[in-house]
Motif scaffolding. Structure first.
Motif, PDB file in Angstrom:
ATOM      1  N   THR A 267      -2.643  -1.256  -7.171  1.00 50.88           N
ATOM      2  CA  THR A 267      -2.632  -0.180  -8.168  1.00 50.88           C
ATOM      3  C   THR A 267      -1.798   1.016  -7.746  1.00 50.88           C
ATOM      4  O   THR A 267      -1.262   1.727  -8.595  1.00 50.88           O
ATOM      5  CB  THR A 267      -4.064   0.296  -8.460  1.00 50.88           C
ATOM      6  N   LYS A 268      -1.660   1.260  -6.442  1.00 51.57           N
ATOM      7  CA  LYS A 268      -0.925   2.435  -5.985  1.00 51.57           C
ATOM      8  C   LYS A 268       0.533   2.142  -5.666  1.00 51.57           C
ATOM      9  O   LYS A 268       1.253   3.046  -5.224  1.00 51.57           O
ATOM     10  CB  LYS A 268      -1.621   3.040  -4.763  1.00 51.57           C
ATOM     11  N   ILE A 269       0.975   0.908  -5.880  1.00 52.79           N
ATOM     12  CA  ILE A 269       2.374   0.582  -5.607  1.00 52.79           C
ATOM     13  C   ILE A 269       3.284   1.435  -6.486  1.00 52.79           C
ATOM     14  O   ILE A 269       3.047   1.595  -7.683  1.00 52.79           O
ATOM     15  CB  ILE A 269       2.640  -0.931  -5.841  1.00 52.79           C
TER      16      ILE A 269
ATOM     17  N   THR B   3       0.824  -1.219   0.000  1.00 50.52           N
ATOM     18  CA  THR B   3       0.000   0.000   0.000  1.00 50.52           C
ATOM     19  C   THR B   3       0.853   1.262   0.000  1.00 50.52           C
ATOM     20  O   THR B   3       0.336   2.358   0.191  1.00 50.52           O
ATOM     21  CB  THR B   3      -0.940   0.021   1.221  1.00 50.52           C
ATOM     22  N   ASN B   4       2.168   1.103  -0.222  1.00 45.33           N
ATOM     23  CA  ASN B   4       3.087   2.241  -0.198  1.00 45.33           C
ATOM     24  C   ASN B   4       3.310   2.744  -1.618  1.00 45.33           C
ATOM     25  O   ASN B   4       3.711   1.989  -2.499  1.00 45.33           O
ATOM     26  CB  ASN B   4       4.423   1.804   0.429  1.00 45.33           C
ATOM     27  N   SER B   5       3.080   4.015  -1.841  1.00 46.80           N
ATOM     28  CA  SER B   5       3.238   4.593  -3.180  1.00 46.80           C
ATOM     29  C   SER B   5       4.552   5.364  -3.325  1.00 46.80           C
ATOM     30  O   SER B   5       4.821   5.922  -4.390  1.00 46.80           O
ATOM     31  CB  SER B   5       2.061   5.519  -3.497  1.00 46.80           C
ATOM     32  N   THR B   6       5.373   5.401  -2.271  1.00 48.89           N
ATOM     33  CA  THR B   6       6.601   6.195  -2.268  1.00 48.89           C
ATOM     34  C   THR B   6       7.848   5.368  -2.515  1.00 48.89           C
ATOM     35  O   THR B   6       8.755   5.795  -3.228  1.00 48.89           O
ATOM     36  CB  THR B   6       6.748   6.944  -0.927  1.00 48.89           C
TER      37      THR B   6
ATOM     38  N   ASP C  25      12.220 -18.832  -0.752  1.00 49.53           N
ATOM     39  CA  ASP C  25      11.896 -19.948  -1.633  1.00 49.53           C
ATOM     40  C   ASP C  25      10.614 -19.664  -2.413  1.00 49.53           C
ATOM     41  O   ASP C  25      10.141 -18.527  -2.460  1.00 49.53           O
ATOM     42  CB  ASP C  25      11.806 -21.257  -0.852  1.00 49.53           C
ATOM     43  N   GLU C  26      10.047 -20.719  -3.007  1.00 51.00           N
ATOM     44  CA  GLU C  26       8.885 -20.538  -3.891  1.00 51.00           C
ATOM     45  C   GLU C  26       7.662 -19.977  -3.179  1.00 51.00           C
ATOM     46  O   GLU C  26       6.769 -19.407  -3.806  1.00 51.00           O
ATOM     47  CB  GLU C  26       8.522 -21.874  -4.552  1.00 51.00           C
ATOM     48  N   ASN C  27       7.618 -20.092  -1.845  1.00 50.06           N
ATOM     49  CA  ASN C  27       6.450 -19.604  -1.109  1.00 50.06           C
ATOM     50  C   ASN C  27       6.357 -18.081  -1.081  1.00 50.06           C
ATOM     51  O   ASN C  27       5.325 -17.532  -0.686  1.00 50.06           O
ATOM     52  CB  ASN C  27       6.482 -20.138   0.324  1.00 50.06           C
ATOM     53  N   ALA C  28       7.419 -17.403  -1.484  1.00 47.24           N
ATOM     54  CA  ALA C  28       7.389 -15.933  -1.517  1.00 47.24           C
ATOM     55  C   ALA C  28       6.783 -15.406  -2.815  1.00 47.24           C
ATOM     56  O   ALA C  28       6.462 -14.218  -2.902  1.00 47.24           O
ATOM     57  CB  ALA C  28       8.801 -15.373  -1.352  1.00 47.24           C
ATOM     58  N   GLY C  29       6.629 -16.247  -3.815  1.00 44.60           N
ATOM     59  CA  GLY C  29       6.123 -15.784  -5.109  1.00 44.60           C
ATOM     60  C   GLY C  29       4.756 -15.137  -5.020  1.00 44.60           C
ATOM     61  O   GLY C  29       4.517 -14.065  -5.591  1.00 44.60           O
ATOM     62  N   GLY C  30       3.842 -15.789  -4.302  1.00 48.27           N
ATOM     63  CA  GLY C  30       2.489 -15.250  -4.171  1.00 48.27           C
ATOM     64  C   GLY C  30       2.455 -13.895  -3.492  1.00 48.27           C
ATOM     65  O   GLY C  30       1.874 -12.940  -4.028  1.00 48.27           O
ATOM     66  N   PRO C  31       3.055 -13.749  -2.291  1.00 47.56           N
ATOM     67  CA  PRO C  31       3.075 -12.437  -1.627  1.00 47.56           C
ATOM     68  C   PRO C  31       3.736 -11.342  -2.463  1.00 47.56           C
ATOM     69  O   PRO C  31       3.265 -10.197  -2.473  1.00 47.56           O
ATOM     70  CB  PRO C  31       3.857 -12.700  -0.342  1.00 47.56           C
ATOM     71  N   LEU C  32       4.830 -11.671  -3.155  1.00 47.98           N
ATOM     72  CA  LEU C  32       5.482 -10.675  -4.009  1.00 47.98           C
ATOM     73  C   LEU C  32       4.555 -10.261  -5.143  1.00 47.98           C
ATOM     74  O   LEU C  32       4.449  -9.076  -5.486  1.00 47.98           O
ATOM     75  CB  LEU C  32       6.785 -11.237  -4.569  1.00 47.98           C
ATOM     76  N   GLY C  33       3.866 -11.220  -5.747  1.00 49.77           N
ATOM     77  CA  GLY C  33       2.920 -10.901  -6.817  1.00 49.77           C
ATOM     78  C   GLY C  33       1.771 -10.050  -6.328  1.00 49.77           C
ATOM     79  O   GLY C  33       1.350  -9.101  -7.005  1.00 49.77           O
ATOM     80  N   GLU C  34       1.247 -10.375  -5.140  1.00 49.09           N
ATOM     81  CA  GLU C  34       0.153  -9.576  -4.586  1.00 49.09           C
ATOM     82  C   GLU C  34       0.594  -8.144  -4.324  1.00 49.09           C
ATOM     83  O   GLU C  34      -0.171  -7.200  -4.545  1.00 49.09           O
ATOM     84  CB  GLU C  34      -0.348 -10.228  -3.293  1.00 49.09           C
ATOM     85  N   MET C  35       1.821  -7.975  -3.838  1.00 51.88           N
ATOM     86  CA  MET C  35       2.357  -6.629  -3.616  1.00 51.88           C
ATOM     87  C   MET C  35       2.414  -5.854  -4.929  1.00 51.88           C
ATOM     88  O   MET C  35       1.987  -4.700  -5.006  1.00 51.88           O
ATOM     89  CB  MET C  35       3.746  -6.721  -2.988  1.00 51.88           C
TER      90      MET C  35
ATOM     91  N   LEU D 211       6.956  -1.266 -12.298  1.00 54.22           N
ATOM     92  CA  LEU D 211       8.266  -1.912 -12.262  1.00 54.22           C
ATOM     93  C   LEU D 211       9.063  -1.629 -13.536  1.00 54.22           C
ATOM     94  O   LEU D 211       8.562  -1.804 -14.650  1.00 54.22           O
ATOM     95  CB  LEU D 211       8.079  -3.417 -12.090  1.00 54.22           C
ATOM     96  N   THR D 212      10.309  -1.175 -13.363  1.00 54.37           N
ATOM     97  CA  THR D 212      11.199  -0.958 -14.502  1.00 54.37           C
ATOM     98  C   THR D 212      12.386  -1.909 -14.506  1.00 54.37           C
ATOM     99  O   THR D 212      12.933  -2.207 -15.564  1.00 54.37           O
ATOM    100  CB  THR D 212      11.740   0.490 -14.511  1.00 54.37           C
TER     101      THR D 212
END
Length: 466
Positions: free
Chosen positions: A224-226, A195-198, A210-220, A256-257
């Motif tokens: 829309t305001k990321i 929820t951080n736009s800065t 490991d692979e369990n971080a993929g989902g949380p990273l994708g959700e982040m 993301l760039t």
């Protein structure tokens, strides 16, 4: 490109407000340490008194040394608490404003780097409090906590401090080499950052993810305001499953760039190929992605072929994403496929804009003197070097560069010092930059082999235009 903020190359922090000199913070910190029975850390004192540092007072760097270093060399959780409390000026015995009698926050701190200092989760919680409570007045922009034994508990505190409306100043957060972070810590961190736009750069190199971080990273990334533009995940174990689970969020992302997923256990298993197929769709359609690093992933010709249609703009179909100008595949991929994938669009540390170049000694390694020549009554030294790309200094950008050292020009004074200015970006924090036009130097004509050049063979006159 992440935003840049210019800063004049002058010594120390400057403010007319009471309590804003580095010496004032040092006294507050030293007094507080004495009250709680701690010895002031020498590197805190050094950062606040080093007049050779153009960013003294705005930049604090603390390095506890290798793991086997003596305990007193480590800042620890208590030392971190002392530093943060002193910056916020909250608590009994803290100095107060001479007129308002209110507590005084030290507002000059913009960059804080704490390396190998065993601050742990308690230290991370103190820093989270600094971000949350001091965020409105202490405009900390760059926070680097390298190898500090931070786990999911500390990550949760940091993430919460960076959630919506909590902190609007931090641009870069680096938690590299916290092997205790793991996927649980990434999930806790992402809950707040999404929820951080800065925040512009998040670096989680070598955090045993490991692979369990993929989902949380994708959700982040899907929020829309990321505002995140640089995500560095090098040296983890996402594998094809984690990459697959990141992709739905990346498809919805428009900020993301730069993405670094080098050395993430991607091979040619069925799960890996599925993840690469999903990732190819992201690469082909992402509106802002410009740079991707996939080195040290043994995806072979089979995995490389999956990515080719997303990147090969020279094919008859011409369906590759033209926005992606830098793509680094693993060198083990067969030559033909590698050639279709590899893109080296330049930019980054080795690029020059308007004749300016990062010339801070702290950003370089493998420095070697090439030539010394007397010009205008002063010795102008020319060096070859590589830019650091990892704090451990085990990794560098592979290309040699040629240039001067900004610190030497400042010491020379006059027109030489006038060519130096302070700069800030999300990649390197505060650093010194040299305007080579003011020096009359044109480095574009340097075409010799820097790997084997012999010092007597270099003629400085061949690259000076005066």
């Amino acid at each position: 490109m992440p935003p840049k903020k210019k800063a004049a190359a002058k010594k120390g922090a400057v403010s007319d407000e009471p309590g804003q000199l580095p010496s004032h913070l040092l006294k507050t910190y030293s007094d507080f340490c004495k009250r709680i029975g701690l010895s002031p850390h020498p590197e805190v004192s050094k950062s606040l008194t080093n007049e050779e540092n153009a960013f003294c007072g705005r930049q604090i760097i603390i390095d506890g040394g290798e793991k086997e270093s003596r305990p007193e060399s480590k800042l620890g959780a208590g030392g971190t608490r002392a530093l943060c409390t002193s910056c916020m000026g909250l608590g009994e015995g803290m100095p107060v404003h001479p007129e308002t009698k209110q507590s005084m926050m030290y507002k000059q701190l913009q960059e804080l780097r704490i390396w190998r200092s065993n601050i742990g989760d308690d230290g991370a919680a103190s820093l989270a409090e600094l971000l949350r409570l001091g965020g409105a007045e202490i405009q900390l922009q760059y926070l680097e906590l390298f190898d500090n034994d931070i786990s999911s508990v500390g990550a949760f505190a940091l993430g919460r401090s960076l959630s919506c409306m909590m902190n609007r100043s931090l641009l870069t957060l680096s938690l590299d080499y916290n092997m205790t972070l793991k996927s649980e810590g990434v999930a806790a961190l992402c809950m707040g950052i999404r929820t951080n736009s800065t925040l512009k750069k998040l670096s989680l190199r070598y955090c045993d993810i490991d692979e369990n971080a993929g989902g949380p990273l994708g959700e982040m990334l899907a929020f829309t305001k990321i505002g995140l533009s640089i995500l560095d995940l090098m040296g983890n174990r996402l594998s094809g499953i984690g990459l697959r689970d990141m992709c739905p969020g990346m498809r919805r992302n428009a900020s993301l760039t730069t993405l670094n997923i080098a050395d993430n256990n991607l091979n040619t298993t069925d799960e890996d190929l599925e993840g690469l197929t999903k990732f190819a769709d992201v690469l082909q359609n992402h509106p802002t992605l410009a740079s991707v690093d996939m080195q040290y992933n043994r995806i072979d010709d089979l995995g490389g072929a999956i990515l080719v249609p997303a990147l090969d703009t020279a094919s008859k179909e011409g369906g590759g994403n033209k926005n992606i100008t830098t793509f680094k595949p693993d060198s083990s991929i067969p030559t033909e496929t590698f050639g279709k994938l590899f893109k080296n669009g330049g930019g980054g540390k080795k690029g020059k804009k308007g004749g300016k170049k990062k010339s801070d000694r702290g950003l370089k390694r493998d420095v070697a003197l090439l030539h010394a020549a007397e010009r205008g009554g002063a010795n102008l030294n020319l060096y070859k070097y590589k830019y650091k790309s990892d704090i451990c200094q085990n990794e560098t950008n592979s290309q040699w560069e040629v240039g001067v050292m900004a610190q030497e020009l400042v010491a020379m004074g006059g027109k030489w010092a006038a060519a130096v200015e302070g700069d800030f970006d999300c990649e390197d924090g505060f650093h010194l930059e040299v305007d080579y036009g003011k020096l009359g130097l044109n480095l574009d004509v340097v075409d010799f082999d820097l790997e084997s050049v012999k010092l007597p063979e270099l003629s400085l006159s061949s690259i000076i235009l005066l």
